[in-house]
Motif scaffolding. Structure first.
Motif, mmCIF file in Angstrom:
data_model
loop_
_atom_site.group_PDB
_atom_site.id
_atom_site.type_symbol
_atom_site.label_atom_id
_atom_site.label_comp_id
_atom_site.label_asym_id
_atom_site.label_seq_id
_atom_site.Cartn_x
_atom_site.Cartn_y
_atom_site.Cartn_z
ATOM 1 N N UNK A 117 -1.436 7.728 10.598
ATOM 2 C CA UNK A 117 -0.539 7.582 11.744
ATOM 3 C C UNK A 117 -0.942 8.423 12.943
ATOM 4 N N UNK A 122 0.833 -1.194 0.000
ATOM 5 C CA UNK A 122 0.000 0.000 0.000
ATOM 6 C C UNK A 122 0.876 1.255 0.000
ATOM 7 N N UNK A 123 0.253 2.369 -0.336
ATOM 8 C CA UNK A 123 0.943 3.661 -0.288
ATOM 9 C C UNK A 123 1.039 4.074 1.182
ATOM 10 N N UNK A 124 2.262 4.036 1.721
ATOM 11 C CA UNK A 124 2.348 4.250 3.167
ATOM 12 C C UNK A 124 2.153 5.704 3.586
ATOM 13 N N UNK A 161 -3.192 -0.933 7.464
ATOM 14 C CA UNK A 161 -1.726 -0.983 7.498
ATOM 15 C C UNK A 161 -1.268 -2.432 7.663
ATOM 16 N N UNK A 188 -1.187 5.942 5.455
ATOM 17 C CA UNK A 188 -1.447 5.352 6.776
ATOM 18 C C UNK A 188 -1.867 6.464 7.755
ATOM 19 N N UNK A 229 -3.754 6.717 14.684
ATOM 20 C CA UNK A 229 -3.304 5.532 15.416
ATOM 21 C C UNK A 229 -2.592 5.919 16.707
#
Lengths: 408, 408
Positions: A61, A54-56, A253, A59, A64
């Motif tokens: 972040x 995946x295209x990080x 993720x 994410x 999270x």
């Protein structure tokens, strides 16, 4: 520093070759090509379209981080203690509710990604030489783990609308032993990007039920549609003869390693015992992070963002191929998933093309890795979700140059 | 809300009994008793000494919060992306440095707890009917996972100084087929709490090398000594014929599921391929949290705290047993680990005792679960690390009452 109580010297081993005697299983588990490629992609200058990454940059972040903070404050040490093998009950309820109308949390088992789900189901079903059905091409990680259990593979050709129904009927009628299951990826398949039409879904669910063969449906890419949702899942069509596998690796993720199995309760009981013997349970904290995010209002927004981004990247990739290859590479614009399945003329061997590409600083996966039985050798799997637009432009150009050079 | 494209009704399944045909492996994997007990311990009023649960009030939660914060800020999306199968390289280097003098990060593979390490090594070694050696008693989670691979178990009695060397020599000399490995827990064994003396360590390493049989050494409890460190590990004595298994479950937090295997490089290569097929890799974030903590100056302090706390709890437990049972239960004060291995008179069947205990709101693990072959039935495994002192007082009293009641 830790200082062991070293009261005698090391023993010297003279002939170790006979000491470790691995099982036949060890011999027959192939290394996965993509994982090997993942190792070379750090070479300076290498552009990779190999992994299903995946295209990080997408994410979530910060979210999270906030979920971690809140959850640890609220649940404390429970998140770090041993916990139930079946996994986070709220997350299981959420999965049942979203993907399996009529099912409940009791029918869900959380796993360490969908790869572990595949391993677990292999353990559950496969004896040495058991016939199993799967698509041609199919996901190479599935072929790898199935191989370690030494089944007899029966490949069914996968075309643009789904598997070849005549071939499937023929195999079901003529196998001397009933196949243990049919493993399939009906939604934006890895590697082909094909999906099953509604008609094929209906026919295949009915046909396999009539023949008493369960379905293992891998739904990894189901959420990654660009415009139109896919037709009803096989599991929803026939929940009692279908086991469904899912993952948050593509929608949230992959590094968290959270996936699942949905199976009829009676079977799930035995799967839980297998999982228990495999690793006791998957990490609680990771399941809590996933639950915190997917159960929030932000998840739908996040999915929209992913879909839009991948659609844009897929269109850009498509245009790059058009601009370089023109009509010499038949390609349809993608409707979802993560890959283009490039089909070269028969005379092009992509195993060789792949080697030449590596020399030019370009990685993608040769198609032969995705076939059980006699491989087709004129495809290349091209991931479009991870690379930047600039890298894609350069990568496709490099590919065209290599292609031209071996065509001569 | 997610609304599937529901265009047809569900198929009705009439006879599903023949659809799912599990492998023999499924039949032979026993459910683990402790995991089953973990399910009943939530009954109101139940006091449990069953699980090998660390004291979760000792988990360094604030530190883990800070590490999460710092690591995510520093490494960002990398912690959530797919990563290398072998695992976090700094953590591997740390493990090699601390526990395996002369070894390097290349010889370490990170796993999802030590249970996965046991599964992985079973896959690597065991064929159906392969003879394998293990202690009597042994860790039930190991017996469970080994069982699913259908080996021939050969038990070697474990006494206070280590395994019975005469028995081991006899078996090595007289087996028709060379055992695939000797699985052992030389440090505060689960369940017996016994450890190997230095002399036994030397003899056993030498004996197995001479016989060309590798050692699988499980070091789960090695750090949990109360006063004196244990003698040199088998892996350090004979690194070329010993594979070592370790975990952070007892020293840091089991919910993170971080364990490892140390093996000679040549073998490790194949183990990595197996791990890849099992779950691609273990979660990156969890390895990062572990690394952040163990590599900090706080780890030694933390270990001291755990050792002191468990020593206090073990002494308290010992006193409770003395006060209730007096001389009727032979017990030596613990030197480390998590368990007391209670030995009742031969006429007491702890499978029955256990059932009576459950009725009185008390859980511990009957000894029979820890034996391969003909089980001994007069032991009970009693965990002292998790319960509070008050619970322990009450629990031992309850046990004594049940014991008295069945003795009559």
């Amino acid at each position: 520093m830790y200082k062991p109580n070293k009261k005698m010297g090391k023993l010297i081993i003279e002939n170790r070759s006979e000491i470790f005697r691995p099982s036949a299983r060890t011999e027959r588990t192939p290394a996965s090509v993509t994982r090997d490629i993942l190792k070379v992609i750090d070479t300076p200058g290498m552009i990779s379209f190999a992994g299903g990454l995946p295209d990080d940059s997408l994410f979530p972040i910060e979210d999270l981080k906030n979920i971690f903070e809140t959850s640890v404050s609220k649940k404390g040490s429970k998140l770090f203690q041993y916990s139930d093998t079946q996994g986070h009950s709220d997350l299981r309820a959420w999965i049942a509710d979203r993907y399996y109308p009529g099912s409940s949390a009791d029918e869900i088992l959380l796993t360490s990604g969908s790869q572990q789900a595949l391993d677990l189901l292999s353990r559950y079903f496969i004896e040495e030489d058991s016939p199993i059905l799967l698509e041609r091409p199919s996901y190479l990680g599935a072929i790898q783990v199935f191989s370690s259990y030494a089944p007899t593979f029966i490949g069914i050709n996968y075309g643009e609308e789904g598997p070849d129904m005549e071939e499937l009927k023929y195999v079901l009628t003529n196998s001397s032993e009933k196949p243990k299951f049919f493993y399939c990826i009906p939604d934006f398949q890895n590697p082909s990007s094909y999906s099953y039409s509604l008609e094929i879904r209906n026919s295949i669910s009915k046909l396999l039920l009539e023949n008493g063969v369960p379905i293992l449906e891998d739904t990894a890419y189901r959420e990654l549609y660009f415009k139109e949702e896919l037709p009803i899942s096989l599991c929803e069509l026939g929940p009692e003869h279908t086991i469904s596998i899912g993952t948050f690796s593509k929608t949230l993720a992959p590094g968290l390693r959270v996936g699942w199995i949905r199976a009829p309760k009676k079977i799930l009981k035995d799967l839980i015992i297998q999982k228990q013997s495999m690793d006791l349970h998957s990490p609680t904290l990771n399941q809590e992070l996933v639950y915190g995010f997917v159960s929030s209002s932000k998840y739908e927004e996040h999915l929209s963002l992913i879909r839009k981004t991948y659609q844009r990247k897929s269109e850009h990739t498509f245009n790059c191929f058009q601009n370089n290859f023109g009509d010499s590479l038949p390609l349809q614009i993608s409707k979802g998933g993560l890959f283009y399945w490039l089909e070269f003329p028969q005379e092009i061997n992509t195993d060789l093309l792949f080697q030449k590409c590596l020399e030019k600083g370009l990685a993608a996966v040769p198609g032969s890795s995705f076939f059980v039985g006699k491989p087709e050798r004129n495809h290349l799997r091209w991931n479009f979700s991870n690379a930047s637009e600039e890298e894609t432009k350069l990568g496709v150009k490099r590919l065209f140059e290599v292609y031209k050079s071996i065509q001569k």
